[in-house]
Design a protein around this motif. Structure first.
Motif, PDB file in Angstrom:
ATOM      1  N   UNK A 137       0.874  -1.170   0.000  1.00 20.54           N
ATOM      2  CA  UNK A 137       0.000   0.000   0.000  1.00 20.54           C
ATOM      3  C   UNK A 137       0.909   1.217   0.000  1.00 20.54           C
ATOM      4  N   UNK A 138       0.360   2.361  -0.361  1.00 21.34           N
ATOM      5  CA  UNK A 138       1.159   3.583  -0.392  1.00 21.34           C
ATOM      6  C   UNK A 138       0.264   4.793  -0.149  1.00 21.34           C
ATOM      7  N   UNK A 139       0.879   5.843   0.356  1.00 25.43           N
ATOM      8  CA  UNK A 139       0.150   7.082   0.587  1.00 25.43           C
ATOM      9  C   UNK A 139       1.102   8.235   0.824  1.00 25.43           C
ATOM     10  N   UNK A 140       0.524   9.383   1.031  1.00 18.42           N
ATOM     11  CA  UNK A 140       1.280  10.608   1.274  1.00 18.42           C
ATOM     12  C   UNK A 140       1.065  11.042   2.715  1.00 18.42           C
ATOM     13  N   UNK A 141       2.099  11.620   3.306  1.00 14.17           N
ATOM     14  CA  UNK A 141       2.048  12.008   4.713  1.00 14.17           C
ATOM     15  C   UNK A 141       1.934  13.515   4.857  1.00 14.17           C
ATOM     16  N   UNK A 142       0.971  13.910   5.686  1.00  9.90           N
ATOM     17  CA  UNK A 142       0.790  15.332   5.993  1.00  9.90           C
ATOM     18  C   UNK A 142       1.489  15.642   7.318  1.00  9.90           C
ATOM     19  N   UNK A 143       2.144  16.796   7.332  1.00  9.96           N
ATOM     20  CA  UNK A 143       2.913  17.230   8.498  1.00  9.96           C
ATOM     21  C   UNK A 143       2.292  18.498   9.065  1.00  9.96           C
ATOM     22  N   UNK A 144       2.260  18.579  10.384  1.00  5.16           N
ATOM     23  CA  UNK A 144       1.814  19.797  11.053  1.00  5.16           C
ATOM     24  C   UNK A 144       2.776  20.073  12.193  1.00  5.16           C
ATOM     25  N   UNK A 145       3.348  21.252  12.213  1.00  5.86           N
ATOM     26  CA  UNK A 145       4.293  21.650  13.268  1.00  5.86           C
ATOM     27  C   UNK A 145       5.434  20.657  13.435  1.00  5.86           C
ATOM     28  N   UNK A 146       5.949  20.142  12.300  1.00  3.24           N
ATOM     29  CA  UNK A 146       7.107  19.259  12.325  1.00  3.24           C
ATOM     30  C   UNK A 146       6.820  17.812  12.665  1.00  3.24           C
ATOM     31  N   UNK A 147       5.535  17.432  12.716  1.00  8.16           N
ATOM     32  CA  UNK A 147       5.155  16.062  13.074  1.00  8.16           C
ATOM     33  C   UNK A 147       4.206  15.517  12.009  1.00  8.16           C
ATOM     34  N   UNK A 148       4.482  14.296  11.529  1.00 10.24           N
ATOM     35  CA  UNK A 148       3.551  13.650  10.608  1.00 10.24           C
ATOM     36  C   UNK A 148       2.308  13.255  11.393  1.00 10.24           C
ATOM     37  N   UNK A 149       1.129  13.682  10.873  1.00 10.71           N
ATOM     38  CA  UNK A 149      -0.116  13.473  11.610  1.00 10.71           C
ATOM     39  C   UNK A 149      -1.196  12.767  10.817  1.00 10.71           C
ATOM     40  N   UNK A 150      -1.136  12.788   9.480  1.00 10.31           N
ATOM     41  CA  UNK A 150      -2.210  12.209   8.674  1.00 10.31           C
ATOM     42  C   UNK A 150      -1.647  11.553   7.432  1.00 10.31           C
ATOM     43  N   UNK A 151      -2.418  10.596   6.892  1.00  7.70           N
ATOM     44  CA  UNK A 151      -2.091   9.977   5.612  1.00  7.70           C
ATOM     45  C   UNK A 151      -3.163  10.390   4.613  1.00  7.70           C
ATOM     46  N   UNK A 152      -2.730  10.582   3.388  1.00  7.90           N
ATOM     47  CA  UNK A 152      -3.625  10.883   2.273  1.00  7.90           C
ATOM     48  C   UNK A 152      -3.376   9.827   1.200  1.00  7.90           C
ATOM     49  N   UNK A 153      -4.427   9.118   0.815  1.00 11.44           N
ATOM     50  CA  UNK A 153      -4.318   8.141  -0.264  1.00 11.44           C
ATOM     51  C   UNK A 153      -4.748   8.839  -1.543  1.00 11.44           C
ATOM     52  N   UNK A 154      -3.896   8.786  -2.560  1.00 13.11           N
ATOM     53  CA  UNK A 154      -4.207   9.423  -3.841  1.00 13.11           C
ATOM     54  C   UNK A 154      -5.381   8.713  -4.506  1.00 13.11           C
ATOM     55  N   UNK A 155      -6.157   9.437  -5.315  1.00 13.39           N
ATOM     56  CA  UNK A 155      -7.260   8.810  -6.037  1.00 13.39           C
ATOM     57  C   UNK A 155      -6.766   7.733  -7.008  1.00 13.39           C
ATOM     58  N   UNK A 156      -7.547   6.696  -7.181  1.00 13.61           N
ATOM     59  CA  UNK A 156      -7.289   5.603  -8.133  1.00 13.61           C
ATOM     60  C   UNK A 156      -5.935   4.926  -7.951  1.00 13.61           C
ATOM     61  N   UNK A 157      -5.602   4.495  -6.735  1.00 11.68           N
ATOM     62  CA  UNK A 157      -4.311   3.822  -6.553  1.00 11.68           C
ATOM     63  C   UNK A 157      -4.364   2.387  -7.074  1.00 11.68           C
ATOM     64  N   UNK A 158      -3.185   1.835  -7.346  1.00 15.10           N
ATOM     65  CA  UNK A 158      -3.051   0.418  -7.651  1.00 15.10           C
ATOM     66  C   UNK A 158      -2.084  -0.154  -6.623  1.00 15.10           C
ATOM     67  N   UNK A 159      -2.555  -1.106  -5.840  1.00 13.08           N
ATOM     68  CA  UNK A 159      -1.718  -1.736  -4.833  1.00 13.08           C
ATOM     69  C   UNK A 159      -1.537  -3.196  -5.222  1.00 13.08           C
ATOM     70  N   UNK A 160      -0.324  -3.552  -5.682  1.00 13.67           N
ATOM     71  CA  UNK A 160      -0.034  -4.908  -6.115  1.00 13.67           C
ATOM     72  C   UNK A 160       0.935  -5.610  -5.192  1.00 13.67           C
TER      73      UNK A 160
END
Length: 123
Positions: free
Chosen positions: A26-49
């Motif tokens: 699986x894969x996603x993007x990490x959102x940072x707030x005040x120097x700390x990763x706090x959330x994941x964002x999954x891009x639309x239409x991913x392919x997880x193989x």
């Protein structure tokens, strides 16, 4: 950058995602707030193989809080592959890899040049 900071709640969620998607990546993007990763964002239409994860970065919204990526490896090695290093060099930021069996000890963080950095889990 010597250390990457991540909220425990997010790290536990990422480990759960890795387990849920196994044997696929699986894969996603990490959102940072005040120097700390706090959330994941999954891009639309991913392919997880079984041997790769793909998403179209052009489909991401403009979001300055996205400072990194995360993906899982269904095998026991948390080391980045050549494809991982190529992606790291294009995207920048910090990149987490979670290897099987998907415990906190199986998570590694890398900079865009492939250099490993320490992870600090914050409450």
């Amino acid at each position: 950058m010597d250390v990457v900071r991540i909220r425990r709640e997010l790290l536990e969620y990422l480990l759960e995602l890795a387990r849920d998607f196994y044997p696929n990546e699986f894969a996603g993007f990490l959102r940072e707030k005040d120097g700390v990763f706090e959330e994941i964002l999954i891009a639309p239409n991913p392919h997880f193989g079984r041997s790769s994860a793909f998403f179209d970065t052009w489909m991401l919204p403009y979001d300055e809080s996205i400072k990194g990526t995360v993906h899982s490896h269904p095998g026991p090695s948390p080391r980045p592959s050549r494809a991982d290093l190529h992606f790291f060099s294009k995207f920048g930021g910090v990149h987490l890899i979670i290897a099987y069996p998907f415990t906190e000890e199986d998570v590694r963080a890398y900079l865009s040049n492939g250099e490993e950095v320490r992870i600090e889990v914050v409450e």
